[in-house]
Scaffold this active site. Structure first.
Site, PDB file in Angstrom:
ATOM      1  N   ASN A   1       0.819  -1.220   0.000  1.00 44.49           N
ATOM      2  CA  ASN A   1       0.000   0.000   0.000  1.00 44.49           C
ATOM      3  C   ASN A   1       0.855   1.273   0.000  1.00 44.49           C
ATOM      4  OD1 ASN A   1       0.872  -0.185   2.614  1.00 44.49           O
ATOM      5  ND2 ASN A   1      -1.162  -0.348   3.536  1.00 44.49           N
TER       6      ASN A   1
ATOM      7  N   GLU B   1       9.340   6.291  15.889  1.00 44.40           N
ATOM      8  CA  GLU B   1       9.768   5.919  14.534  1.00 44.40           C
ATOM      9  C   GLU B   1      10.875   6.842  14.023  1.00 44.40           C
ATOM     10  OE1 GLU B   1       5.995   5.804  12.465  1.00 44.40           O
ATOM     11  OE2 GLU B   1       5.366   4.010  13.582  1.00 44.40           O
TER      12      GLU B   1
HETATM   13  P1  RTP Z   1       1.379   1.490   8.127  1.00 45.49           P
HETATM   14  O1  RTP Z   1       1.676   1.202   9.578  1.00 45.49           O
HETATM   15  O2  RTP Z   1       2.166   0.623   7.174  1.00 45.49           O
HETATM   16  O3  RTP Z   1       1.493   2.947   7.832  1.00 45.49           O
HETATM   17  O4  RTP Z   1      -0.132   1.154   7.822  1.00 45.49           O
HETATM   18  P2  RTP Z   1      -1.401   1.478   8.710  1.00 45.49           P
HETATM   19  O5  RTP Z   1      -1.019   2.214   9.951  1.00 45.49           O
HETATM   20  O6  RTP Z   1      -2.399   2.117   7.808  1.00 45.49           O
HETATM   21  O7  RTP Z   1      -1.899   0.020   9.046  1.00 45.49           O
HETATM   22  P3  RTP Z   1      -1.457  -0.936  10.239  1.00 45.49           P
HETATM   23  O8  RTP Z   1      -2.685  -1.428  10.896  1.00 45.49           O
HETATM   24  O9  RTP Z   1      -0.401  -0.310  11.084  1.00 45.49           O
HETATM   25  O10 RTP Z   1      -0.832  -2.170   9.437  1.00 45.49           O
HETATM   26  C1  RTP Z   1       0.510  -2.154   9.026  1.00 45.49           C
HETATM   27  C2  RTP Z   1       0.614  -2.748   7.654  1.00 45.49           C
HETATM   28  O11 RTP Z   1       0.319  -4.137   7.724  1.00 45.49           O
HETATM   29  C3  RTP Z   1      -0.225  -4.556   6.489  1.00 45.49           C
HETATM   30  N1  RTP Z   1      -1.459  -5.264   6.737  1.00 45.49           N
HETATM   31  N2  RTP Z   1      -1.754  -6.369   6.129  1.00 45.49           N
HETATM   32  N3  RTP Z   1      -3.032  -8.771   5.309  1.00 45.49           N
HETATM   33  C4  RTP Z   1      -3.660  -7.938   6.141  1.00 45.49           C
HETATM   34  O12 RTP Z   1      -4.784  -8.148   6.509  1.00 45.49           O
HETATM   35  C5  RTP Z   1      -2.961  -6.737   6.570  1.00 45.49           C
HETATM   36  N4  RTP Z   1      -3.409  -5.862   7.444  1.00 45.49           N
HETATM   37  C6  RTP Z   1      -2.438  -4.903   7.548  1.00 45.49           C
HETATM   38  C7  RTP Z   1      -0.505  -3.333   5.647  1.00 45.49           C
HETATM   39  O13 RTP Z   1       0.482  -3.249   4.625  1.00 45.49           O
HETATM   40  C8  RTP Z   1      -0.390  -2.200   6.632  1.00 45.49           C
HETATM   41  O14 RTP Z   1       0.054  -1.021   5.998  1.00 45.49           O
END
Ligand code: RTP
Ligand code: MG
Length: 131
Positions: free
Chosen positions: A112, A126
Site C-alpha cells: 500500500n 519511529e
Molecule cells: P502502516 O503502519 O504501514 O502505515 O499502515 P497502517 O497504519 O495504515 O496500518 P497498520 O494497521 O499499522 O498495518 C501495518 C501494515 O500491515 C499490512 N497489513 N496487512 N493482510 C492484512 O490483513 C494486513 N493488514 C495490515 C498493511 O500493509 C499495513 O500497511
C-alpha cells in the site's frame, strides 16, 4: 513544530512514486526535515512493526518491507501527523478514497505504497528508530 515519520515502501520506490509523494506533501504546505533512501534490516522492521508481532500477516509484512529500498522521511508542520494519515488514505486500498495516495496508486493491503506514523508517540519512536 509537529513532526511525523513518512516512508515510501519498497513497492512505491519500485514504481517510481517517490517524487509524486514528496510533491504532495510539499504542495500541502509541509516542510521536509530529513530524508534518506535505505534498505531496512529485519531487526529494524520487526521493531518498527512491533505492535503487529502477533498478527498472522507479520512475517509477510517484515519480508515485504525489507524486500528493497524504502525512502524514509521526516515531515514537519501544523497537524502533520493526522493530515498525513488522511493524505495516505485507508490502510486497505479498497477502502481508500480517490485523491488519497493509496486510493490513487494501490489495490492491495500488503502493498500500500506508504507508511505514516499514527500518533505523536509513534512519530517520536519511529523518527528515533530511522534517523
Ligand atoms: P502502516 O503502519 O504501514 O502505515 O499502515 P497502517 O497504519 O495504515 O496500518 P497498520 O494497521 O499499522 O498495518 C501495518 C501494515 O500491515 C499490512 N497489513 N496487512 N493482510 C492484512 O490483513 C494486513 N493488514 C495490515 C498493511 O500493509 C499495513 O500497511
Ligand atoms: Mg500503522
Amino acid at each position: 513544530m509537529e513532526k511525523t515519520f513518512i516512508m515510501v515502501k519498497p513497492d512505491g520506490v519500485k514504481r517510481q512514486l517517490v517524487g509524486e509523494i514528496v510533491s504532495r506533501f510539499e504542495k500541502r504546505g509541509y516542510t521536509l526535515a530529513d530524508a534518506k533512501l535505505m534498505t531496512i534490516s529485519r531487526e529494524t522492521a520487526e521493531s518498527h512493526y512491533g505492535e503487529h508481532s502477533d498478527k498472522p500477516f507479520f512475517g509477510e509484512l517484515v519480508d515485504f518491507i525489507t524486500s528493497g529500498p524504502v525512502f524514509a522521511m521526516v515531515w514537519e508542520g501544523e497537524n502533520v501527523i493526522e493530515n498525513a494519515r488522511t493524505m495516505m488514505g485507508a490502510t486497505n486500498p479498497k477502502d481508500a478514497a480517490p485523491g488519497s495516495i493509496r486510493g490513487d496508486y494501490a489495490v492491495n493491503v500488503g502493498q500500500n505504497i506508504v507508511h505514516g506514523s499514527d500518533s505523536p508517540e509513534s512519530a517520536e519512536r519511529e523518527i528515533a528508530l530511522f534517523f
